[in-house]
Design a protein around this motif. Sequence first.
Motif, PDB file in Angstrom:
ATOM      1  N   LEU A   1      16.195 -15.452  23.060  1.00  0.00           N
ATOM      2  CA  LEU A   1      15.887 -15.926  21.715  1.00  0.00           C
ATOM      3  C   LEU A   1      14.639 -15.231  21.185  1.00  0.00           C
ATOM      4  O   LEU A   1      14.614 -14.759  20.049  1.00  0.00           O
ATOM      5  CB  LEU A   1      15.722 -17.451  21.698  1.00  0.00           C
ATOM      6  N   GLU A   2      13.605 -15.145  22.005  1.00  0.00           N
ATOM      7  CA  GLU A   2      12.383 -14.472  21.562  1.00  0.00           C
ATOM      8  C   GLU A   2      12.615 -12.979  21.357  1.00  0.00           C
ATOM      9  O   GLU A   2      12.071 -12.385  20.434  1.00  0.00           O
ATOM     10  CB  GLU A   2      11.239 -14.748  22.531  1.00  0.00           C
ATOM     11  N   SER A   3      13.436 -12.378  22.191  1.00  0.00           N
ATOM     12  CA  SER A   3      13.774 -10.972  22.014  1.00  0.00           C
ATOM     13  C   SER A   3      14.535 -10.773  20.699  1.00  0.00           C
ATOM     14  O   SER A   3      14.286  -9.807  19.967  1.00  0.00           O
ATOM     15  CB  SER A   3      14.608 -10.495  23.207  1.00  0.00           C
ATOM     16  N   LEU A   4      15.449 -11.682  20.406  1.00  0.00           N
ATOM     17  CA  LEU A   4      16.186 -11.620  19.152  1.00  0.00           C
ATOM     18  C   LEU A   4      15.239 -11.751  17.959  1.00  0.00           C
ATOM     19  O   LEU A   4      15.337 -11.005  16.984  1.00  0.00           O
ATOM     20  CB  LEU A   4      17.248 -12.720  19.103  1.00  0.00           C
ATOM     21  N   LEU A   5      14.303 -12.678  18.047  1.00  0.00           N
ATOM     22  CA  LEU A   5      13.343 -12.864  16.963  1.00  0.00           C
ATOM     23  C   LEU A   5      12.497 -11.609  16.769  1.00  0.00           C
ATOM     24  O   LEU A   5      12.226 -11.197  15.640  1.00  0.00           O
ATOM     25  CB  LEU A   5      12.453 -14.082  17.236  1.00  0.00           C
ATOM     26  N   ARG A   6      12.096 -10.994  17.863  1.00  0.00           N
ATOM     27  CA  ARG A   6      11.332  -9.744  17.788  1.00  0.00           C
ATOM     28  C   ARG A   6      12.175  -8.656  17.118  1.00  0.00           C
ATOM     29  O   ARG A   6      11.705  -7.924  16.255  1.00  0.00           O
ATOM     30  CB  ARG A   6      10.911  -9.298  19.187  1.00  0.00           C
ATOM     31  N   GLU A   7      13.432  -8.606  17.516  1.00  0.00           N
ATOM     32  CA  GLU A   7      14.346  -7.587  16.999  1.00  0.00           C
ATOM     33  C   GLU A   7      14.587  -7.728  15.498  1.00  0.00           C
ATOM     34  O   GLU A   7      14.490  -6.749  14.754  1.00  0.00           O
ATOM     35  CB  GLU A   7      15.665  -7.712  17.761  1.00  0.00           C
ATOM     36  N   VAL A   8      14.903  -8.930  15.032  1.00  0.00           N
ATOM     37  CA  VAL A   8      15.262  -9.100  13.615  1.00  0.00           C
ATOM     38  C   VAL A   8      14.057  -9.204  12.688  1.00  0.00           C
ATOM     39  O   VAL A   8      14.222  -9.188  11.473  1.00  0.00           O
ATOM     40  CB  VAL A   8      16.228 -10.299  13.392  1.00  0.00           C
ATOM     41  N   THR A   9      12.857  -9.289  13.269  1.00  0.00           N
ATOM     42  CA  THR A   9      11.651  -9.311  12.432  1.00  0.00           C
ATOM     43  C   THR A   9      10.810  -8.052  12.646  1.00  0.00           C
ATOM     44  O   THR A   9       9.675  -7.986  12.201  1.00  0.00           O
ATOM     45  CB  THR A   9      10.788 -10.561  12.725  1.00  0.00           C
TER      46      THR A   9
END
Length: 154
Positions: A47-55
Amino acid sequence: MTPRSRTNQLFYQAELLLDISPGDDEHVEARRMAAEEGALALTELALESLLREVTEHARLPGHDWRELLGPEGAGIAELHRLRELAAREGSWLHWLIARLEALHGDDGVARRRGGAAAGLIAVGGGAELGSELGGCLRQAKAEIAALRETSQEW
């Protein structure tokens, strides 16, 4: 490794943990519970990796899901979309956040089969954490494609 690759890897590893057979000895329950909580912890990293990716385009200083998905989080379209999803009861993200909060609590989140404490009558059997997490991961992966598309427009 790209941020996208890392996100994919973490989701995949969480699914792999859920597929591990716990064996058939006296430690089967503890091993199953460890695999479920391990998969949930990997999902938190995903989830944190996804947040890093999309932001990525916003160059945010941090990517803690509690901050970014909280009411004071950045005003980015992808985060707004995820906040709405988190607030929607029954959504994969709403379910996931509740389990992540429990994972960080003193009692953890995995339960022994039969789940009721001694002397209590169980009313209705809840689904096992592993099967619920598996469903959550499938729904999350379907949502990720749309989030990535929106993010790439930037």
